[in-house]
Design a protein around this motif. Structure first.
Motif, short mmCIF file in Angstrom:
data_model
loop_
_atom_site.label_atom_id
_atom_site.label_comp_id
_atom_site.label_asym_id
_atom_site.label_seq_id
_atom_site.Cartn_x
_atom_site.Cartn_y
_atom_site.Cartn_z
N PHE A 287 59.33 24.48 37.65
CA PHE A 287 59.45 25.81 37.26
C PHE A 287 59.25 26.78 38.85
N VAL A 288 58.37 26.26 39.51
CA VAL A 288 57.94 26.97 40.74
C VAL A 288 58.46 26.42 42.11
N ASP A 289 58.63 25.27 42.23
CA ASP A 289 58.88 24.52 43.62
C ASP A 289 60.23 24.97 44.13
N ALA A 290 61.37 24.92 43.46
CA ALA A 290 62.53 25.10 44.11
C ALA A 290 62.59 26.42 44.53
N ASN A 291 61.73 27.30 44.24
CA ASN A 291 61.82 28.75 44.67
C ASN A 291 60.79 28.93 45.65
N HIS A 292 59.84 27.75 46.06
CA HIS A 292 58.85 27.86 46.91
C HIS A 292 57.75 28.94 46.45
N GLU A 293 57.66 28.83 45.05
CA GLU A 293 56.23 29.80 44.50
C GLU A 293 55.11 28.76 44.37
N LEU A 294 54.00 29.64 44.13
CA LEU A 294 52.68 28.73 44.01
C LEU A 294 52.52 28.56 42.54
N PRO A 295 52.02 27.62 42.27
CA PRO A 295 51.72 27.10 40.74
C PRO A 295 50.65 28.05 40.24
N VAL A 296 50.46 28.28 38.86
CA VAL A 296 49.38 29.12 38.52
C VAL A 296 48.22 28.11 37.93
N ASN A 297 48.88 26.75 37.54
CA ASN A 297 47.95 25.99 37.03
C ASN A 297 47.18 25.40 38.27
N PRO A 298 45.67 25.32 38.42
CA PRO A 298 45.25 24.90 39.72
C PRO A 298 45.19 23.30 39.61
N ASP A 299 45.61 22.71 38.51
CA ASP A 299 45.81 20.93 38.90
C ASP A 299 47.33 20.68 39.36
N VAL A 300 48.08 21.75 39.75
CA VAL A 300 49.37 21.21 40.02
C VAL A 300 49.44 21.58 41.63
N GLU A 301 49.73 21.01 42.67
CA GLU A 301 49.90 21.12 43.81
C GLU A 301 50.97 21.86 44.22
N PRO A 302 51.20 22.91 45.12
CA PRO A 302 52.26 23.49 45.51
C PRO A 302 53.06 22.47 46.28
N GLU A 303 54.59 22.73 46.59
CA GLU A 303 55.30 21.90 47.10
C GLU A 303 55.16 21.90 48.67
N PRO A 304 55.39 20.85 49.31
CA PRO A 304 54.83 20.53 50.78
C PRO A 304 55.05 22.00 51.73
N LEU A 305 56.44 22.56 51.78
CA LEU A 305 56.70 23.40 52.81
C LEU A 305 55.39 24.71 52.49
N VAL A 306 55.38 25.11 51.36
CA VAL A 306 54.32 25.96 50.77
C VAL A 306 53.02 25.47 51.36
N ALA A 307 52.59 24.29 50.98
CA ALA A 307 51.34 23.70 51.34
C ALA A 307 50.92 23.74 52.63
N SER A 308 52.06 23.70 53.53
CA SER A 308 51.82 23.70 55.30
C SER A 308 51.50 25.08 55.53
N PHE A 309 51.61 26.22 54.60
CA PHE A 309 51.00 27.41 54.90
C PHE A 309 49.43 27.45 55.05
#
Lengths: 339, 524
Positions: A287-309
């Protein structure tokens, strides 16, 4: 006969109307109908959901306010089961208007942090976006930003002529200002917005243009949703615009959510609830990764590009403040001559 | 009267809805919004008036290379949605765009940004997309109406310019007024374009209030303010027309005697028309093509799939049916006005055109409210599943909304044809025993053929471009080209949006070309 000429349109009309009414609309009816003010990559996420659960979903995309009016007008007869929208204020408002049903779901309560969902279970945040500062690293030293209150810090005269921001019709601008009002009160916020205006802020009508103008050297600092920068960086890693997490020594960076609730008149509330639960857990990444959004669920990691921020502290979301203060935010923006 | 009542019902529903909200507080900035709206209206009216009339005069009174092609090509900008042109214009002339980029590379990096986002910028874009309304009606007037008077003036020794000023312009006044009224109503309800340019009109206020404060009641009250503007515009139009009724006597006008231009004059004339066309149509299309090509090269699968055809068919069917329906309603209205001619009928006809001046989303609320009401009524009367066809979110809803909104341009075009039919013709037909229906089909319709064609085309093009109504009223799975463009553009995926946008333009070009090319050749 000449007469046929006048009758012709009538005949055409008589045949085309039922055709348009039935033929084109038809198709298989899905198990779940979703009204959504968010559309990016829903199709893929819903296809995954159908694969996992066997429940079919179709969705109708539209503007928040219009979809809500439609829900209100349709009342109990609405075909919609789920209402999905892109602003905490909108979710709050839909619940206030009595359009969303309260659901009891331990799974959702476990997956979604308390401030990102309604206390009565009428709506749940499903994706998060941060509205923060972006800048041109050639002209701006990040140490120049006020780490305690970065948004208000931009009123410092040293930023005169260097700022770009989004226009006041954008809900992004409105909810940022509404959250500032909730945090600091209306008068202090009025001063902040007036300070931006005094610094000759250039107002843009979309976020991408803000970032592109910074990249082209038209201004040095902007305020944008993090995923617009991620999207542009994905196309061009050497864009030359960097992200700064606002107010890390203070209240944290302003965030807002996309979320959804079960529609009050839904005839399939059980499946609707299953969809929300899936989106908050197994379907979070889809649901969130393709649009580079942040997951609301703390157990789910954001996708790499967003994580790089990098990781950051977020301002708690107060949906009732975002919603109830949004009108004041518009007034503040108007009064400050923010345009 | 009945037709008028049906068409006006949603507008009335909205008015009642607004009034039922009781006293509402208009936003504090309403005053400045009104001023901005007036500025924008004045600017666009002057812009389209000068451009439309000037170009119509140029192609009717002079002959120069490419005149014949240009005279109908100049209608094409009608096919370009203002929101698309607005975006293309900004992306081209804004700071990060190629024009300012090039200027900076020539004149140095310190060049200050140009004030593109302003009332001025909005006026330019709206003028370029809306001038065809004035141009069309002015050209038709110059062609059909005026040659004899103009020839008389010329033979009495008036110069061309003087004859134009003192004879043609006053004679064409009703047509110019009708064109400008359409332009004004378009500008009044425009939301997307002015928003790009940071211009706060009352229509923007409607959206700000609605979406910013969740206060539908106040938003509708503001929309009523927009409506008042429109009433003022229509009243002005009527006043401009005055009691003037210029009927065409004898056969079709043969047009003005044209003066052939040579040398630099011909080049200037051709150049002026070409420049307008290039700015309003060719350049934006080129830019869209570039984007579309880059999107296709990027990832063709994401841009074109099976739904492409479906969106196109949906858009076409709705637009064609809406065009037929609006034209039919206009014909009936114009015919009834001619037959009865009473104050009531005339007033009713005016009311039906007001829908054009109500922001699309507000018409949408009106239609929704009305349909839901009808549905409930049907349930109350014992029908198990309501009226069936009247469920919200049906294509029928969209069609009704289109008729409410787009009867105005159709009526203006049809009416303009009707006023040129001498009353004596109708009277003789009636006295020879023709019934009202026969009079419509055998006399009025054939004589008003030109206007009917224009009406069909205007509505067809408007409906193809239309967005807020179809977005709000469509049923599940029903997507048109304009909705598709919007879905992509709202997330700034302009490269992917370029192809469907281009398709809207291309589809809209077809009826425009068919209708107006014939018109240009007719007079040979």
């Amino acid at each position: 006969m000449k007469r046929t000429r006048a009758v012709l349109p009538l005949i055409a009309l008589a045949t085309l109307v039922p055709l348009a009414g039935c033929g084109l609309v038809g198709g298989e009816e899905a198990d779940l109908q979703v009204y959504s003010a968010r559309h990016y990559d829903l199709e893929e996420a819903f296809a995954d959901f159908t694969e996992d659960t066997g429940i079919t979903v179709e969705f109708l995309y539209g503007d928040d306010a219009e979809l809500l009016e439609r829900l209100k007008a349709e009342g109990d007869g609405t075909p919609a089961d789920v209402f999905m929208t892109v602003d905490a204020g909108n979710l709050w408002n839909a619940a206030e208007q009595g359009e969303l049903a309260a659901i009891d779901s331990p799974e959702l309560e476990g997956a979604v942090p308390a401030d990102l969902r309604d206390a009565d279970g009428r709506w749940f945040g499903l994706a998060m976006r941060a509205r923060t500062v972006v800048y041109d690293p050639e002209k701006v030293d990040p140490a120049e930003f006020d780490a305690e209150d970065t948004y208000a810090g931009l009123t410092d005269p040293k930023w005169a002529g260097r700022l770009c921001m989004r226009d006041e019709t954008a809900s992004y601008t409105q909810s940022l200002v509404a959250s500032l009002i909730g945090l600091q009160g209306r008068e202090a916020t009025q001063e902040v917005v007036e300070g931006w205006v005094a610094n000759d802020v250039q107002i843009m009508s979309n976020d991408v243009e803000q970032i592109e103008t910074i990249a082209a050297g038209g201004c040095e600092v902007g305020i944008t949703n993090h995923y617009y920068l991620a999207r542009l960086l994905e196309e061009d890693p050497d864009l030359g615009v960097e992200l700064y997490w606002a107010s890390q020594d203070g209240a944290g960076t302003h965030v807002n959510i996309s979320g959804a609730g079960v529609v009050e008149g839904s005839d399939n509330a059980a499946d609707a609830q299953a969809l929300l639960e899936w989106l908050a857990t197994d379907g979070q990444s889809a649901f969130v990764d393709a649009n580079h959004e942040l997951p609301v669920n703390p157990d789910v990691e954001p996708e790499p590009l967003v994580a790089s921020f990098g990781e950051f502290e977020r301002m708690p979301v107060d949906a009732s403040a975002y919603g109830s203060l949004n009108g004041e935010a518009v007034e503040v923006l108007e009064a400050a001559g923010y345009r | 009267m009945l037709v008028a009542a049906v068409v006006a019902a949603p507008v009335v529903a909205v008015a009642v809805y607004g009034a039922a909200q009781g006293p509402v507080s208009l936003p504090s900035s309403t005053g400045s919004m009104v001023v901005t709206t007036l500025l924008l209206l004045a600017g666009t009216a002057i812009g389209t008036g000068v451009l439309g009339t000037g170009l119509a005069w140029l192609v009717s009174a002079y002959d120069f290379p490419l005149r014949r092609v240009l005279s109908w090509l100049l209608v094409l900008p009608l096919a370009m949605p203002a929101y698309v042109l607005g975006f293309v214009f900004l992306s081209t002339f804004d700071y990060a765009g190629p024009v300012q980029g090039a200027l900076r590379s020539v004149l140095g990096e310190d060049l200050p940004g140009l004030p593109v986002r302003s009332v001025g910028g909005a006026v330019v874009v709206l003028t370029l997309t809306l001038y065809p309304y004035v141009y069309l009606l002015a050209r038709a007037a110059f062609l059909d109406l005026a040659p004899s008077a103009y020839d008389a003036a010329r033979s009495l020794g008036a110069s061309r310019a003087r004859a134009f000023r003192t004879v043609l312009l006053p004679l064409a006044r009703p047509s110019l007024a009708a064109g400008l009224a359409l332009v004004t109503m378009e500008v009044l309800t425009d939301f997307a374009t002015v928003q790009y340019f940071n211009v706060r009109t009352v229509s923007v206020g409607v959206y700000l209030t609605w979406k910013g404060t969740y206060d539908v009641g106040s938003a509708v009250s503001l929309a009523l303010l927009v409506l008042m503007f429109a009433v003022a515009v229509l009243a002005t139009e009527r006043a401009l027309r005055g009691r003037a009724r210029y009927h065409q006597r004898g056969g079709r006008g043969r047009g003005l005697e044209q003066r052939r231009l040579h040398g630099w004059r011909a080049a200037t004339a051709c150049g002026a028309a070409c420049t307008v066309l290039a700015l309003a149509f060719a350049l934006p299309v080129l830019r869209l093509v570039t984007w579309a090509a880059s999107a296709l090269a990027d990832d063709a699968g994401r841009v074109v799939d099976g739904r492409f055809v479906e969106h196109l068919v949906n858009a076409l069917v709705v637009a064609v049916v809406a065009a037929l329906a609006c034209t039919l309603v206009s014909l009936v209205l114009a015919h009834a006005t001619r037959l009865g001619g009473g104050r009531g009928v005339r007033g009713a006809a005016q009311v039906t055109t007001l829908g054009y001046a109500v922001p699309g989303a507000v018409v949408g609320i009106g239609v929704l409210t009305l349909f839901v009401g009808l549905d409930r009524l049907a349930v109350a009367l014992g029908s198990a599943n309501g009226t069936g066809i009247l469920v919200t979110g049906s294509v029928l809803g969209i069609l009704v909304a289109y008729v409410v909104r787009f009867t105005a341009p159709a009526y203006q075009a049809v009416d303009a044809s009707f006023v040129r039919i001498p009353p004596s013709v109708s009277a003789s037909a009636l006295s020879l025993g023709a019934g009202p229906t026969r009079l419509l089909s055998r006399v009025h319709l054939p004589l008003a053929r030109g206007g009917v064609g224009v009406a069909l085309t205007l509505v067809l093009v408007d409906a193809l471009k239309e967005l807020p109504l179809v977005l709000m009223l469509r049923p599940f799975g029903f997507t048109t080209l304009s909705v598709w463009v919007y879905e992509l553009a709202s997330e700034n995926f302009w490269e992917q949006a370029a192809l469907p946008a281009l398709l809207i333009v291309l589809v809209a070009v077809v009826p425009v070309a068919l209708t107006f090319r014939g018109g240009a050749d007719r007079r040979g």
